[in-house]
Design a protein around this motif. Structure first.
Motif, PDB file in Angstrom:
ATOM      1  N   LYS A  49      63.601  90.776  67.955  1.00 40.66           N
ATOM      2  CA  LYS A  49      63.210  91.892  68.823  1.00 40.66           C
ATOM      3  C   LYS A  49      62.723  93.091  68.009  1.00 40.66           C
ATOM      4  N   LEU A  50      63.194  93.215  66.756  1.00 35.66           N
ATOM      5  CA  LEU A  50      62.719  94.289  65.877  1.00 35.66           C
ATOM      6  C   LEU A  50      61.315  93.996  65.334  1.00 35.66           C
ATOM      7  N   GLY A  51      60.831  92.781  65.585  1.00 38.28           N
ATOM      8  CA  GLY A  51      59.503  92.418  65.101  1.00 38.28           C
ATOM      9  C   GLY A  51      59.512  91.690  63.770  1.00 38.28           C
ATOM     10  N   LEU A  52      60.687  91.295  63.300  1.00 38.60           N
ATOM     11  CA  LEU A  52      60.769  90.549  62.050  1.00 38.60           C
ATOM     12  C   LEU A  52      60.473  89.076  62.306  1.00 38.60           C
ATOM     13  N   LYS A  53      59.938  88.414  61.307  1.00 37.21           N
ATOM     14  CA  LYS A  53      59.694  86.974  61.415  1.00 37.21           C
ATOM     15  C   LYS A  53      60.999  86.274  61.046  1.00 37.21           C
ATOM     16  N   VAL A  54      61.651  85.699  62.043  1.00 38.49           N
ATOM     17  CA  VAL A  54      62.966  85.086  61.868  1.00 38.49           C
ATOM     18  C   VAL A  54      62.852  83.577  62.062  1.00 38.49           C
ATOM     19  N   ILE A  55      63.518  82.848  61.203  1.00 36.01           N
ATOM     20  CA  ILE A  55      63.584  81.395  61.322  1.00 36.01           C
ATOM     21  C   ILE A  55      65.046  81.038  61.534  1.00 36.01           C
ATOM     22  N   TYR A  56      65.339  80.530  62.727  1.00 36.84           N
ATOM     23  CA  TYR A  56      66.718  80.159  63.067  1.00 36.84           C
ATOM     24  C   TYR A  56      66.655  79.060  64.114  1.00 36.84           C
ATOM     25  N   PRO A  57      67.316  77.943  63.910  1.00 31.05           N
ATOM     26  CA  PRO A  57      67.205  76.819  64.853  1.00 31.05           C
ATOM     27  C   PRO A  57      67.729  77.126  66.247  1.00 31.05           C
ATOM     28  N   GLY A  58      68.498  78.183  66.401  1.00 32.63           N
ATOM     29  CA  GLY A  58      69.003  78.551  67.719  1.00 32.63           C
ATOM     30  C   GLY A  58      67.989  79.310  68.564  1.00 32.63           C
TER      31      GLY A  58
END
Length: 180
Positions: free
Chosen positions: A51-60
């Motif tokens: 939501k902060l606009g970061l590119k996140v990789i998380y299987p959930g």
């Protein structure tokens, strides 16, 4: 008689050190609780970071390419694990963020090993995967600015989130000053 000067017995020993065995026996009864909290916090952080606009990789996260597969395999009580990645694109940006997270907001610690109750983080491309060439890193999805994080369970979730936001805000301030 066993030859304890070579092979696995030399490396591992025929019995565990009694102190280590005792310490393990003290921690195993609440391992399940710790792992549930580790995973719950990682899922919460992944959603908030996105939501902060970061590119996140998380299987959930629903947009992870293997989310549906992992959802069918995962134990719902334990979620998708306590590890996530934030891709800052460049090594320089990754280290600037990790430095702020460690030294400015005390969110976590930079480390190569990610097994601890505190939040730990590392820039994979220049640490654990540094022996890979650029082509291998690209095939594995490891950008130069990929930060792996093991979300800890010390402190409250809101306290840790505030520390994370504080560091990200400082990073944005620094980026604004550099453009002037």
């Amino acid at each position: 008689m066993m030859d304890m000067h070579q092979g696995s017995l030399m490396l591992l020993g025929p019995t565990m050190n009694p102190k280590v065995a005792f310490e393990l026996s003290e921690r195993i009864p609440h391992l399940g609780l710790r792992m549930k909290e580790h995973s719950r916090r990682a899922a919460e952080f992944a959603g908030r970071m996105k939501k902060l606009g970061l590119k996140v990789i998380y299987p959930g996260l629903d947009d992870h390419p293997d989310h549906d597969l992992l959802k069918s395999l995962a134990n719902k009580d334990y979620g998708y694990g306590g590890l996530l990645c934030v891709d800052m694109e460049t090594e320089e940006k990754a280290y600037r963020l990790m430095n702020l997270l460690q030294n400015y907001s005390q969110f976590g610690l930079m480390a190569v090993s990610l097994g601890y109750y505190e939040t730990l983080m590392s820039c994979s491309g220049s640490s654990t995967s540094s022996e890979m060439n650029e082509e291998e890193k690209e095939m594995a999805g490891i950008s130069p600015g990929l930060i792996r994080m093991s979300i800890g369970y010390s402190g409250s979730l809101e306290q840790k989130w505030n520390q994370f936001e504080k560091a990200v805000a400082r990073l944005h301030e620094q980026n604004s000053y550099q453009k002037i």
